[in-house]
Design a protein around this motif. Structure first.
Motif, PDB file in Angstrom:
ATOM      1  N   ARG B  20       0.826  -1.209   0.000  1.00  0.00           N
ATOM      2  CA  ARG B  20       0.000   0.000   0.000  1.00  0.00           C
ATOM      3  C   ARG B  20       0.863   1.264   0.000  1.00  0.00           C
ATOM      4  NH1 ARG B  20      -4.117  -0.724   4.742  1.00  0.00           N
ATOM      5  NH2 ARG B  20      -4.893   1.306   4.054  1.00  0.00           N
ATOM      6  N   LEU B  21       2.088   1.145   0.479  1.00  0.00           N
ATOM      7  CA  LEU B  21       2.947   2.322   0.565  1.00  0.00           C
ATOM      8  C   LEU B  21       3.936   2.435  -0.602  1.00  0.00           C
ATOM      9  CD1 LEU B  21       3.713   2.525   4.364  1.00  0.00           C
ATOM     10  CD2 LEU B  21       2.173   3.925   3.009  1.00  0.00           C
ATOM     11  N   ALA B  22       3.891   1.443  -1.491  1.00  0.00           N
ATOM     12  CA  ALA B  22       4.856   1.454  -2.601  1.00  0.00           C
ATOM     13  C   ALA B  22       4.539   2.583  -3.572  1.00  0.00           C
ATOM     14  CB  ALA B  22       4.816   0.115  -3.314  1.00  0.00           C
ATOM     15  N   PHE B  23       5.597   3.095  -4.209  1.00  0.00           N
ATOM     16  CA  PHE B  23       5.422   4.114  -5.242  1.00  0.00           C
ATOM     17  C   PHE B  23       5.619   3.442  -6.586  1.00  0.00           C
ATOM     18  CE2 PHE B  23       6.662   6.416  -1.495  1.00  0.00           C
ATOM     19  CZ  PHE B  23       5.870   7.568  -1.527  1.00  0.00           C
ATOM     20  N   ALA B  24       4.753   3.734  -7.543  1.00  0.00           N
ATOM     21  CA  ALA B  24       4.892   3.105  -8.852  1.00  0.00           C
ATOM     22  C   ALA B  24       6.179   3.591  -9.501  1.00  0.00           C
ATOM     23  CB  ALA B  24       3.685   3.469  -9.729  1.00  0.00           C
ATOM     24  N   GLN B  29       7.785  11.215 -10.647  1.00  0.00           N
ATOM     25  CA  GLN B  29       7.946  12.669 -10.650  1.00  0.00           C
ATOM     26  C   GLN B  29       7.080  13.348  -9.592  1.00  0.00           C
ATOM     27  OE1 GLN B  29       7.267  14.556 -14.431  1.00  0.00           O
ATOM     28  NE2 GLN B  29       8.211  16.448 -13.757  1.00  0.00           N
ATOM     29  N   ARG B  30       5.782  12.957  -9.552  1.00  0.00           N
ATOM     30  CA  ARG B  30       4.856  13.621  -8.634  1.00  0.00           C
ATOM     31  C   ARG B  30       5.282  13.403  -7.175  1.00  0.00           C
ATOM     32  NH1 ARG B  30      -0.477  14.064  -6.491  1.00  0.00           N
ATOM     33  NH2 ARG B  30      -0.737  11.815  -6.273  1.00  0.00           N
ATOM     34  N   PRO B  31       5.468  12.149  -6.725  1.00  0.00           N
ATOM     35  CA  PRO B  31       5.857  11.987  -5.312  1.00  0.00           C
ATOM     36  C   PRO B  31       7.163  12.691  -4.976  1.00  0.00           C
ATOM     37  CG  PRO B  31       6.008   9.893  -6.503  1.00  0.00           C
ATOM     38  CD  PRO B  31       5.280  10.839  -7.385  1.00  0.00           C
ATOM     39  N   LEU B  32       8.109  12.685  -5.887  1.00  0.00           N
ATOM     40  CA  LEU B  32       9.393  13.338  -5.598  1.00  0.00           C
ATOM     41  C   LEU B  32       9.187  14.835  -5.397  1.00  0.00           C
ATOM     42  CD1 LEU B  32      11.918  11.494  -7.949  1.00  0.00           C
ATOM     43  CD2 LEU B  32      12.105  11.727  -5.479  1.00  0.00           C
ATOM     44  N   GLN B  33       8.359  15.424  -6.260  1.00  0.00           N
ATOM     45  CA  GLN B  33       8.153  16.865  -6.127  1.00  0.00           C
ATOM     46  C   GLN B  33       7.356  17.209  -4.881  1.00  0.00           C
ATOM     47  OE1 GLN B  33       6.821  18.005 -10.019  1.00  0.00           O
ATOM     48  NE2 GLN B  33       8.938  18.076 -10.771  1.00  0.00           N
ATOM     49  N   VAL B  53      10.336   0.668   1.317  1.00  0.00           N
ATOM     50  CA  VAL B  53      10.113   2.032   0.842  1.00  0.00           C
ATOM     51  C   VAL B  53      10.965   2.917   1.730  1.00  0.00           C
ATOM     52  CG1 VAL B  53       8.459   3.906   0.611  1.00  0.00           C
ATOM     53  CG2 VAL B  53       7.750   1.580   0.082  1.00  0.00           C
ATOM     54  N   GLU B  54      11.805   3.749   1.119  1.00  0.00           N
ATOM     55  CA  GLU B  54      12.654   4.631   1.914  1.00  0.00           C
ATOM     56  C   GLU B  54      12.527   6.051   1.358  1.00  0.00           C
ATOM     57  OE1 GLU B  54      14.918   3.384   4.276  1.00  0.00           O
ATOM     58  OE2 GLU B  54      15.064   1.245   3.738  1.00  0.00           O
ATOM     59  N   LEU B  55      12.226   6.989   2.258  1.00  0.00           N
ATOM     60  CA  LEU B  55      12.284   8.394   1.866  1.00  0.00           C
ATOM     61  C   LEU B  55      13.550   8.949   2.481  1.00  0.00           C
ATOM     62  CD1 LEU B  55       8.664   9.635   2.736  1.00  0.00           C
ATOM     63  CD2 LEU B  55       9.473   8.600   0.610  1.00  0.00           C
ATOM     64  N   CYS B  56      14.373   9.550   1.638  1.00  0.00           N
ATOM     65  CA  CYS B  56      15.637  10.067   2.138  1.00  0.00           C
ATOM     66  C   CYS B  56      15.683  11.557   1.815  1.00  0.00           C
ATOM     67  CB  CYS B  56      16.775   9.320   1.447  1.00  0.00           C
ATOM     68  SG  CYS B  56      18.384   9.935   1.868  1.00  0.00           S
ATOM     69  N   ALA B  57      16.105  12.367   2.800  1.00  0.00           N
ATOM     70  CA  ALA B  57      16.121  13.804   2.558  1.00  0.00           C
ATOM     71  C   ALA B  57      17.319  14.468   3.201  1.00  0.00           C
ATOM     72  CB  ALA B  57      14.833  14.431   3.089  1.00  0.00           C
ATOM     73  N   ALA B  58      17.695  15.596   2.652  1.00  0.00           N
ATOM     74  CA  ALA B  58      18.685  16.456   3.291  1.00  0.00           C
ATOM     75  C   ALA B  58      17.909  17.633   3.865  1.00  0.00           C
ATOM     76  CB  ALA B  58      19.707  16.935   2.275  1.00  0.00           C
ATOM     77  N   ILE B  66      11.430  14.767   9.773  1.00  0.00           N
ATOM     78  CA  ILE B  66      10.994  13.384   9.971  1.00  0.00           C
ATOM     79  C   ILE B  66       9.489  13.321  10.177  1.00  0.00           C
ATOM     80  CG2 ILE B  66      11.026  11.519  11.661  1.00  0.00           C
ATOM     81  CD1 ILE B  66      14.094  11.923  11.767  1.00  0.00           C
ATOM     82  N   SER B  67       8.951  14.198  11.015  1.00  0.00           N
ATOM     83  CA  SER B  67       7.502  14.092  11.229  1.00  0.00           C
ATOM     84  C   SER B  67       6.742  14.505   9.976  1.00  0.00           C
ATOM     85  CB  SER B  67       7.058  14.885  12.468  1.00  0.00           C
ATOM     86  OG  SER B  67       7.582  16.184  12.395  1.00  0.00           O
ATOM     87  N   ALA B  68       7.286  15.470   9.243  1.00  0.00           N
ATOM     88  CA  ALA B  68       6.625  15.859   7.988  1.00  0.00           C
ATOM     89  C   ALA B  68       6.637  14.701   6.993  1.00  0.00           C
ATOM     90  CB  ALA B  68       7.338  17.069   7.391  1.00  0.00           C
ATOM     91  N   MET B  69       7.761  13.979   6.939  1.00  0.00           N
ATOM     92  CA  MET B  69       7.875  12.872   5.983  1.00  0.00           C
ATOM     93  C   MET B  69       6.979  11.704   6.377  1.00  0.00           C
ATOM     94  SD  MET B  69      11.937  13.336   5.441  1.00  0.00           S
ATOM     95  CE  MET B  69      12.457  11.852   4.629  1.00  0.00           C
ATOM     96  N   ARG B  70       6.852  11.472   7.676  1.00  0.00           N
ATOM     97  CA  ARG B  70       5.940  10.423   8.131  1.00  0.00           C
ATOM     98  C   ARG B  70       4.510  10.756   7.702  1.00  0.00           C
ATOM     99  NH1 ARG B  70       6.513   6.917  12.574  1.00  0.00           N
ATOM    100  NH2 ARG B  70       8.682   6.440  13.012  1.00  0.00           N
ATOM    101  N   ARG B  71       4.129  12.021   7.898  1.00  0.00           N
ATOM    102  CA  ARG B  71       2.780  12.436   7.518  1.00  0.00           C
ATOM    103  C   ARG B  71       2.613  12.324   5.999  1.00  0.00           C
ATOM    104  NH1 ARG B  71       2.825  17.680   8.894  1.00  0.00           N
ATOM    105  NH2 ARG B  71       4.199  17.305  10.644  1.00  0.00           N
ATOM    106  N   PHE B  72       3.640  12.771   5.279  1.00  0.00           N
ATOM    107  CA  PHE B  72       3.583  12.741   3.818  1.00  0.00           C
ATOM    108  C   PHE B  72       3.309  11.330   3.295  1.00  0.00           C
ATOM    109  CE2 PHE B  72       6.278  11.594   0.138  1.00  0.00           C
ATOM    110  CZ  PHE B  72       5.607  12.273  -0.867  1.00  0.00           C
ATOM    111  N   LEU B  73       4.006  10.371   3.883  1.00  0.00           N
ATOM    112  CA  LEU B  73       3.886   8.980   3.421  1.00  0.00           C
ATOM    113  C   LEU B  73       2.441   8.504   3.585  1.00  0.00           C
ATOM    114  CD1 LEU B  73       5.869   7.045   2.174  1.00  0.00           C
ATOM    115  CD2 LEU B  73       6.383   6.137   4.427  1.00  0.00           C
TER     116      LEU B  73
END
Lengths: 278, 438
Positions: B20-24, B29-33, B53-58, B66-73
């Motif tokens: 359910r959390l996988a990105f096609a 492009q859309r999820p990255l942006q 599934v890994e979201l990696c950010a600088a 981290i909390s923003a990325m958790r919500r985003f997912l």
């Protein structure tokens, strides 16, 4: 002679370190030790060549007359032939068997007198060094066959029982080991045969008889028959693999007994004592 | 700048959650942006495979990110955050670096040492580069991860032994025959596993393929596919003489090959070794065959055993790989810290220079009748003062690059002296991230 003895001891030391490296390399999974072991052995071999050359120049005869000399010479052929096999098959594992054997021969060598033998005039024949050189070359090749045989049996047992130790991943394939057995036989057997024939010719010139059933001759003949049977079996009946490996191991056992046992336990014309009059 | 990772893997989440959390992979492009639009995220990357599934950010603010990325997912996949919260892990700083290095080196994979993950991360990075969501830091980070993975692969034996049944069969064959490119393989029956194993042997170059089946037409079909020869089932035993490797998986209820058959075959082969792989259940070959000289019989369980042994061997290698990862973390961390420290030192110096200049101008304005020589000495004195004051803080900052205290010191210096935030790296990266925004 002191330079020579010093060189001999340094060679022995290098072989000792190489043996340690081989053993660590085989027991642990450290690639680096195995690679360095090969370099050490090559270094030891070069030193050994110099040792033998110095002695040859000093005594004026191929250094195979005393027990000390022939042990050193035997170890030298063993290492040399292993290195040739290494070039062909790139198998480091074989060295883990051969290097300790060469080391043991060298150590036994230190316990024997390193004095240049006052050569018995009987031995002062061109046939004598030819005989010993051929025989020892044959021995060295058969030592490789025996080591390949041990590796074959280890590997075969693991493949059959389906229980693999870490060693399994480092052993060469069964086919490689079996082809080593065959190669050794095709080179070792003619050398051994020529060794025996040249010995007989020399015996004739020295003692006036080709064959005297002295214990060493008898045991050498037994070993010869064993290898002849193996060669015959391989070429005609399709002997190979396990059986060939076992034959190679037993055959080498006989050769070792011929070399040492006869000198130690039995007496005869081949005893080095008779050569040097000690 | 910090690196943060939020994600989940086969170790933390069952497949129902992962899918359910996988990105096609075709629409990154859309999820990255969207990820880059999160306020604290300066650079972003998404790795999505069937196992993770890994979201990696600088980012500058790791906790906020981290909390923003958790919500985003959760929001992106329209799931309530509480549903996935327990399955998500997050890492920051050194731990995040370690995590990605380990994942790229296949130390975190379901099958330890499997090679696909590195390719998948490379693809993910490819998208991030294409849509310009990766900048200076992630570029450097990912390239470092690739080189760590390469080091692990070449310096350890983590990927050297087969961990699938059909690869294990090929590897065992190599232990028996040395070369298999001049060997013949016979396929008896047509189970799926059998076909798969046969394919592995063929791609590894066996020179001859024989196929037999109770239904001759099926044998012919398979033979055509493998460019081999079909053999009637009634007398396949006669053809065994030609086969070095035998794969069986028939539905026969009893043994189709007994010890007597094999004794005879081996004799006719002049004892050339044979490798028999019996994938059928119930088995096709009498297990006693294994006791014959030069015959090596493996059934499914045996092959599984080999796979287990190989996995154990890989686990031993993994500890070496972990050591390599630890070494490389330090290096990258230092680079990252350096990125902060240098601009801070420069800003600090600039600030002091400004103060010095202002105060000198003021002083010289009041003391108009100073000689040139006097002015020079006053200037020199002011210079000496700031150099002396700055000496210790500069040294501490430079040293702190090498340890974890680096960021604290940088923050302290920036707050105490009210230095402007290093805007330059924002300028470098954000516009690349979303050209439409500017």
């Amino acid at each position: 002679m002191t330079v020579n003895i010093l060189l001999f001891k340094i060679t022995l030391l290098v072989y000792f370190v190489a043996t340690i490296f081989y053993l660590i390399g085989v027991i642990s999974r450290k690639e680096r030790f195995r690679q360095n072991a090969v370099y050490l052995l090559i270094g030891g071999f070069v030193l050994h060549c110099i040792t033998l050359a110095v002695r040859w120049v000093a005594t004026g005869a191929i250094p195979v007359a005393s027990l000390h000399e022939s042990l050193s010479f035997f170890a030298w052929t063993l290492v040399g032939i292993y290195l040739i096999f290494y070039l062909r098959y790139r198998t480091v594992m074989l060295g883990a068997f051969i290097t300790p054997l060469a080391l043991v021969l060298m150590i036994i060598g230190t316990t024997t007198s390193a004095q240049a033998p006052a050569l018995n005039p009987m031995l002062d024949s061109w046939w004598f060094p030819v005989h010993v050189t051929l025989a020892l070359l044959g021995h060295a090749i058969f030592a490789i066959a025996a080591a390949a045989g041990v590796m074959y049996l280890l590997q075969e047992r693991m493949l059959k029982s389906k229980k693999f130790s870490g060693l399994f991943y480092r052993l060469p394939s069964l086919d490689t080991l079996d082809s080593m057995n065959y190669k050794c036989l095709t080179f070792g057997f003619p050398l051994m045969t020529m060794g025996i024939i040249s010995g007989a010719i020399w015996a004739n010139s020295a003692w006036g008889g080709y064959w005297r059933w002295d214990p060493k001759e008898t045991w050498a003949l037994i070993s010869w028959f064993l290898y002849a049977a193996l060669l015959h079996g391989r070429l005609t009946v399709g002997w190979r693999g396990r059986r060939a490996a076992i034959f190679a191991i037993i055959g080498f056992g006989f050769l070792l007994f011929t070399f040492f046992g006869v000198n130690l336990f039995l007496s005869g014309e081949h005893s080095f004592r008779n050569f040097t009059g000690q | 700048m910090h690196i943060v990772i939020v994600g989940l893997s086969h170790k933390t989440a069952p497949v129902e959650i992962r899918e359910r959390l996988a990105f096609a992979p075709t629409a990154m492009q859309r999820p990255l942006q969207k990820l880059l639009e999160l306020p604290p995220v300066a650079e972003g990357l998404i790795v999505s495979t069937c196992n993770r599934v890994e979201l990696c950010a600088a980012t500058k603010e790791p906790d906020v990110a981290i909390s923003a990325m958790r919500r985003f997912l959760a929001e992106y996949h329209e799931i309530t955050p509480s549903e996935i919260d327990d399955h998500l892990y997050d890492y920051q700083g050194e731990d995040a670096i370690r995590h990605l290095f380990r994942v790229a080196s296949s130390l975190d994979s379901m099958v330890l040492g499997e090679p696909q993950i590195l390719g998948q991360i490379k693809t993910a990075y490819g998208y991030a580069a294409e849509y310009k969501t990766a900048g200076l830091i992630l570029n450097r980070f990912l390239h470092k991860a690739f080189s760590v993975a390469k080091r692990v692969r070449t310096e350890t034996a983590i990927a050297s032994n087969a961990v699938s049944v059909s690869f294990a069969a090929v590897e065992l064959a190599r232990k028996i025959f040395d070369r298999i490119d001049n060997k013949a393989v016979m396929i008896i029956g047509a189970g799926e596993m059998c076909e798969l194993a046969a394919r592995h042997f063929i791609t590894n170059g066996v020179s001859k393929v024989l196929v037999t089946n109770r239904t001759f037409a099926r044998a012919e079909k398979l033979a055509a596919e493998f460019q081999g020869k079909a053999v009637p089932f009634e007398n396949f035993v006669d053809h065994l003489v030609e086969a070095d490797i035998v794969l069986t998986s028939t539905g026969a209820p009893n043994f189709i090959l007994g010890q007597r058959h094999m004794e005879d075959v081996l004799k006719r082969r002049k004892n050339r070794p044979m490798f028999l792989i019996d994938i059928a259940v119930p088995r096709d070959i009498d297990p006693k065959v294994n006791s014959l000289d030069n015959a090596y019989l493996y059934d499914v369980d045996d092959l599984q055993g080999v796979v287990q042994a190989n996995l154990k061997e890989r686990k031993k290698e993994a500890s070496k790989a972990e050591a390599i990862v630890e070494q490389e973390i330090g290096q990258f961390h230092q680079w990252l810290a350096n990125l902060e420290v240098k601009p801070t030192i420069i800003a600090l110096r600039r600030k002091f220079e400004e103060i010095r200049q202002q105060e000198l101008d003021k002083t010289f304005g009041n003391l108009k009748d100073l000689s040139g020589k006097d002015r020079k000495s006053i200037e020199a004195m002011a210079n000496a003062i700031i150099n002396k004051i700055l000496h210790q803080p500069t040294t501490v900052l430079k040293q702190s690059q090498n340890d974890a205290s680096g960021n604290d010191h940088v923050d302290a210096v920036r707050t105490l002296f009210d230095l402007p935030a290093p805007a330059d790296d924002d300028k470098e990266i954000k516009p690349l991230g979303d050209p439409g925004q500017e």
